[in-house]
Scaffold this active site. Structure first.
Site, short mmCIF file in Angstrom:
data_model
loop_
_atom_site.label_atom_id
_atom_site.label_comp_id
_atom_site.label_asym_id
_atom_site.label_seq_id
_atom_site.Cartn_x
_atom_site.Cartn_y
_atom_site.Cartn_z
N ARG A 1 15.36 1.81 6.66
CA ARG A 1 14.00 1.55 6.15
C ARG A 1 13.91 0.18 5.47
NH1 ARG A 1 10.30 3.36 1.68
NH2 ARG A 1 8.35 4.02 2.62
N ILE B 1 3.54 0.94 4.20
CA ILE B 1 4.48 1.84 4.87
C ILE B 1 4.40 3.13 4.07
CG2 ILE B 1 6.39 0.77 3.56
CD1 ILE B 1 8.29 1.50 5.80
N SER B 2 4.21 4.26 4.74
CA SER B 2 3.90 5.51 4.05
C SER B 2 5.09 6.03 3.24
CB SER B 2 3.47 6.57 5.06
OG SER B 2 2.50 6.05 5.94
N GLN B 3 4.78 6.93 2.31
CA GLN B 3 5.81 7.57 1.48
C GLN B 3 6.76 8.39 2.37
OE1 GLN B 3 4.14 10.46 -1.18
NE2 GLN B 3 6.14 11.08 -1.96
N PRO B 4 8.08 8.27 2.17
CA PRO B 4 9.03 9.00 3.01
C PRO B 4 8.75 10.50 3.14
CG PRO B 4 10.21 7.37 1.73
CD PRO B 4 8.78 7.34 1.25
#
Ligand code: SAH
Length: 214
Positions: free
Chosen positions: A37, A63-66
């Site tokens: 990431r 970038i979205s939250q994992p």
């Protein structure tokens, strides 16, 4: 002081342990373990790459939250032989995860600079089963459909029927639906009786823009 590599390795292990509380699909967790990431976030945020939060990627996008990425990906129920469409390539991180989990990934992005950057990075990292395109006139990418699964990584005002039409029978779609500020993650199964909807919980995404969206 740990080196950056040591720090990233430890924080990735900690993140995977945290995600394992809510995510049961082992293949999804394995894919998260494999994708770097830190390569998909801006250089100055690299040390934060494995914090469980969204990060800015430029052009006003994130970038979205994992955890959200993991839950959405799990919702697609991928076995490995599917053709998948992603709407909203952004950094390309979600695309890389899908590349590990499905046979073929088509990803579309409306901001040309992001589409080009993600396409370059995915090629450099060796993700060969991916086609990344700049989004066209129609929502999604009907010219290569239908898809066994569709993931929409930006918020739609309603379940987009343009995308349901690009699903195979039995195909799954996960899409954030709601207002511009707050949404619910909706899982859609394209059953013979019509689309069946379930709710996977609250989320916050940048808006899906253009035809069939905001
Ligand atoms: N999946 C991404 C997160 C992307 S953020 C990642 O892993 O990094 C959502 C992205 O959707 C933004 O880059 C935005 O430009 C894009 N987007 C918004 N509306 C779109 C549309 N109609 N078609 C394609 N992409 C769109």
């Amino acid at each position: 002081m740990p080196t950056l590599i040591e720090h990233l390795s430890r924080s990735k292990t900690a993140l995977l342990a945290e995600l394992a509380h809510d995510v049961s699909d082992r293949r999804v967790l394995e894919a998260i373990a494999r994708v770097p990431r830190e390569r998909f976030v801006p250089e100055e945020l690299r040390s934060s790459a494995y914090e469980n939060r969204p990060l800015p990627i430029g052009q006003g996008q994130t970038i979205s939250q994992p955890l959200i990425v993991a839950l959405m990906t799990q919702g697609l129920a991928l076995q490995g032989d599917e053709k998948v469409l992603e709407v909203g390539t952004g950094s390309g991180y979600q695309t890389a995860l899908l590349s590990h989990l499905a046979a073929w990934v088509v990803s579309v992005e409306r901001v040309p600079e992001l589409a080009e950057r993600a396409g370059r990075l995915l090629a450099e990292l060796g993700y060969a089963n991916v086609s990344a395109y700049v989004a066209g006139e129609t929502l999604g990418w009907p010219q290569e459909g239908p898809y066994d699964a569709i993931i929409v990584t930006a918020a739609a005002p309603r379940v987009p029927h343009e995308l349901v039409a690009q699903l195979t029978l039995g195909g799954r779609m996960v899409v954030p639906v709601g207002s511009r500020d707050v949404q619910e993650l909706v899982r859609v199964v394209n059953s013979p009786e019509g689309p069946a909807l379930t709710n996977l919980g609250p989320c916050r995404f940048v808006p899906l823009l253009g035809p069939g969206a905001w």
